[in-house]
Write a protein that holds these residues in place. Structure first.
Motif, PDB file in Angstrom:
ATOM      1  N   ASN A   1       0.859  -1.177   0.000  1.00  0.00           N
ATOM      2  CA  ASN A   1       0.000   0.000   0.000  1.00  0.00           C
ATOM      3  C   ASN A   1       0.895   1.227   0.000  1.00  0.00           C
ATOM      4  N   ILE A   2       0.641   2.161  -0.909  1.00  0.00           N
ATOM      5  CA  ILE A   2       1.499   3.339  -1.065  1.00  0.00           C
ATOM      6  C   ILE A   2       0.667   4.605  -0.925  1.00  0.00           C
ATOM      7  N   ARG A   3       1.231   5.573  -0.238  1.00  0.00           N
ATOM      8  CA  ARG A   3       0.603   6.890  -0.103  1.00  0.00           C
ATOM      9  C   ARG A   3       1.589   7.925  -0.628  1.00  0.00           C
ATOM     10  N   TYR A   4       1.221   8.540  -1.770  1.00  0.00           N
ATOM     11  CA  TYR A   4       2.038   9.602  -2.368  1.00  0.00           C
ATOM     12  C   TYR A   4       1.610  10.918  -1.730  1.00  0.00           C
ATOM     13  N   LEU A   5       2.515  11.562  -1.025  1.00  0.00           N
ATOM     14  CA  LEU A   5       2.195  12.785  -0.292  1.00  0.00           C
ATOM     15  C   LEU A   5       2.528  14.047  -1.084  1.00  0.00           C
ATOM     16  N   HIS A   6       3.557  13.958  -1.930  1.00  0.00           N
ATOM     17  CA  HIS A   6       4.011  15.108  -2.716  1.00  0.00           C
ATOM     18  C   HIS A   6       4.553  14.627  -4.053  1.00  0.00           C
ATOM     19  N   GLU A   7       4.456  15.473  -5.063  1.00  0.00           N
ATOM     20  CA  GLU A   7       5.137  15.189  -6.324  1.00  0.00           C
ATOM     21  C   GLU A   7       6.637  15.257  -6.065  1.00  0.00           C
ATOM     22  N   VAL A   8       7.388  14.415  -6.764  1.00  0.00           N
ATOM     23  CA  VAL A   8       8.832  14.387  -6.577  1.00  0.00           C
ATOM     24  C   VAL A   8       9.486  14.854  -7.877  1.00  0.00           C
ATOM     25  N   PRO A   9      10.167  16.000  -7.853  1.00  0.00           N
ATOM     26  CA  PRO A   9      10.818  16.523  -9.062  1.00  0.00           C
ATOM     27  C   PRO A   9      11.859  15.553  -9.620  1.00  0.00           C
ATOM     28  N   VAL A  10      12.022  15.583 -10.930  1.00  0.00           N
ATOM     29  CA  VAL A  10      12.867  14.635 -11.658  1.00  0.00           C
ATOM     30  C   VAL A  10      14.273  14.487 -11.093  1.00  0.00           C
ATOM     31  N   ASN A  11      14.999  15.526 -10.838  1.00  0.00           N
ATOM     32  CA  ASN A  11      16.406  15.409 -10.428  1.00  0.00           C
ATOM     33  C   ASN A  11      16.610  15.363  -8.915  1.00  0.00           C
ATOM     34  N   SER A  12      15.596  14.930  -8.192  1.00  0.00           N
ATOM     35  CA  SER A  12      15.667  14.891  -6.735  1.00  0.00           C
ATOM     36  C   SER A  12      16.647  13.853  -6.218  1.00  0.00           C
ATOM     37  N   HIS A  13      17.296  14.201  -5.107  1.00  0.00           N
ATOM     38  CA  HIS A  13      18.077  13.235  -4.339  1.00  0.00           C
ATOM     39  C   HIS A  13      17.097  12.636  -3.332  1.00  0.00           C
ATOM     40  N   ILE A  14      16.944  11.324  -3.358  1.00  0.00           N
ATOM     41  CA  ILE A  14      15.920  10.640  -2.573  1.00  0.00           C
ATOM     42  C   ILE A  14      16.579   9.783  -1.498  1.00  0.00           C
TER      43      ILE A  14
ATOM     44  N   VAL B   1       6.771  10.093   0.143  1.00  0.00           N
ATOM     45  CA  VAL B   1       6.015   8.876  -0.169  1.00  0.00           C
ATOM     46  C   VAL B   1       6.225   7.898   0.978  1.00  0.00           C
ATOM     47  N   LYS B   2       5.162   7.177   1.355  1.00  0.00           N
ATOM     48  CA  LYS B   2       5.305   6.159   2.391  1.00  0.00           C
ATOM     49  C   LYS B   2       4.527   4.916   1.976  1.00  0.00           C
ATOM     50  N   SER B   3       4.924   3.789   2.542  1.00  0.00           N
ATOM     51  CA  SER B   3       4.271   2.541   2.170  1.00  0.00           C
ATOM     52  C   SER B   3       4.279   1.566   3.338  1.00  0.00           C
ATOM     53  N   SER B   4       3.354   0.638   3.257  1.00  0.00           N
ATOM     54  CA  SER B   4       3.372  -0.521   4.145  1.00  0.00           C
ATOM     55  C   SER B   4       3.146  -1.724   3.249  1.00  0.00           C
ATOM     56  N   ALA B   5       3.740  -2.827   3.615  1.00  0.00           N
ATOM     57  CA  ALA B   5       3.643  -4.014   2.771  1.00  0.00           C
ATOM     58  C   ALA B   5       3.741  -5.262   3.621  1.00  0.00           C
ATOM     59  N   ARG B   6       3.270  -6.341   3.034  1.00  0.00           N
ATOM     60  CA  ARG B   6       3.484  -7.663   3.608  1.00  0.00           C
ATOM     61  C   ARG B   6       4.361  -8.433   2.629  1.00  0.00           C
ATOM     62  N   PHE B   7       5.360  -9.090   3.171  1.00  0.00           N
ATOM     63  CA  PHE B   7       6.258  -9.921   2.381  1.00  0.00           C
ATOM     64  C   PHE B   7       6.061 -11.372   2.814  1.00  0.00           C
ATOM     65  N   MET B   8       6.203 -12.286   1.863  1.00  0.00           N
ATOM     66  CA  MET B   8       6.087 -13.717   2.144  1.00  0.00           C
ATOM     67  C   MET B   8       7.448 -14.365   1.930  1.00  0.00           C
ATOM     68  N   ALA B   9       7.811 -15.267   2.824  1.00  0.00           N
ATOM     69  CA  ALA B   9       9.089 -15.961   2.715  1.00  0.00           C
ATOM     70  C   ALA B   9       9.263 -16.519   1.305  1.00  0.00           C
ATOM     71  N   LYS B  10      10.423 -16.286   0.728  1.00  0.00           N
ATOM     72  CA  LYS B  10      10.732 -16.744  -0.625  1.00  0.00           C
ATOM     73  C   LYS B  10      10.603 -18.260  -0.679  1.00  0.00           C
ATOM     74  N   GLY B  11       9.897 -18.748  -1.707  1.00  0.00           N
ATOM     75  CA  GLY B  11       9.730 -20.181  -1.890  1.00  0.00           C
ATOM     76  C   GLY B  11       8.568 -20.773  -1.121  1.00  0.00           C
ATOM     77  N   PHE B  12       7.854 -19.965  -0.336  1.00  0.00           N
ATOM     78  CA  PHE B  12       6.760 -20.494   0.483  1.00  0.00           C
ATOM     79  C   PHE B  12       5.503 -20.755  -0.349  1.00  0.00           C
ATOM     80  N   GLY B  13       5.223 -19.884  -1.313  1.00  0.00           N
ATOM     81  CA  GLY B  13       4.015 -20.006  -2.136  1.00  0.00           C
ATOM     82  C   GLY B  13       4.161 -21.060  -3.207  1.00  0.00           C
ATOM     83  N   LYS B  14       3.094 -21.260  -3.945  1.00  0.00           N
ATOM     84  CA  LYS B  14       3.088 -22.247  -5.029  1.00  0.00           C
ATOM     85  C   LYS B  14       3.921 -21.732  -6.199  1.00  0.00           C
ATOM     86  N   LYS B  15       4.587 -22.640  -6.864  1.00  0.00           N
ATOM     87  CA  LYS B  15       5.409 -22.289  -8.022  1.00  0.00           C
ATOM     88  C   LYS B  15       4.572 -22.445  -9.293  1.00  0.00           C
ATOM     89  N   ILE B  16       4.847 -21.572 -10.253  1.00  0.00           N
ATOM     90  CA  ILE B  16       4.192 -21.649 -11.557  1.00  0.00           C
ATOM     91  C   ILE B  16       4.847 -22.766 -12.345  1.00  0.00           C
TER      92      ILE B  16
END
Length: 167
Positions: free
Chosen positions: A110-123, A151-166
């Protein structure tokens, strides 16, 4: 230690002074990426076209890195593309897991964009683990420009290899 490594650490300390307590080079420790991540387009050391972001951790288990936007990551004229900013956040959150020796993939974000970020910005990129209950990890990320949260975000990550493989 390479000159580039020391230089990046010095620039990061300068950027951190705008958003966090004063730190010295002794307060930052390089985050070691797993071998499986060396070709990442953002932080991989082996990706010729990648950004080669260097992440450092602090004693409070946060990770930090710097990036610079350019016209190549532009969305609207003069403004960085939200997808690029999203990728920076995702990378920061992933690095927070790496510094705890956890390999995981983004499950949702989930991402919340709070401000536009100019092209040459140091982030300034920040990542932090909020909770860890295998196989799910809750992580937060933030992007700052000139000391301001953009910009701020929250996320859920799943252990690599835990889910089903294609197949």
């Amino acid at each position: 230690m390479s000159q580039q490594y020391q230089s990046e650490k010095a620039f990061l300390i300068e950027s951190l002074s705008l958003v966090s307590q004063d730190m010295s080079a002794d307060d930052l420790f390089e985050v070691v990426k797993p071998l499986s991540h060396q070709y990442c387009m953002l932080c991989g050391t082996q990706n010729l076209l990648g950004l080669h972001l260097q992440f450092f951790s602090t004693a409070d288990q946060q990770v930090w890195a710097r990036a610079k936007g350019s016209i190549h990551q532009q969305g609207y004229q003069g403004i960085l593309h939200g997808g690029y900013l999203s990728a920076l956040l995702d990378s920061g959150m992933c690095q927070a897991l790496f510094q705890q020796n956890i390999e995981a993939v983004t499950a949702d974000m989930n991402i919340r964009y709070l401000h536009e970020v100019p092209v040459n910005s140091h982030i300034l990129i920040k990542g932090k683990i909020i909770s860890a209950r295998y196989p799910l990890y809750k992580v937060e990320g933030e992007l700052y420009v000139a000391g301001q949260l953009v910009v701020k975000s929250s996320a859920r990550f799943m252990a690599k290899g835990f889910g089903k493989k294609i197949k």
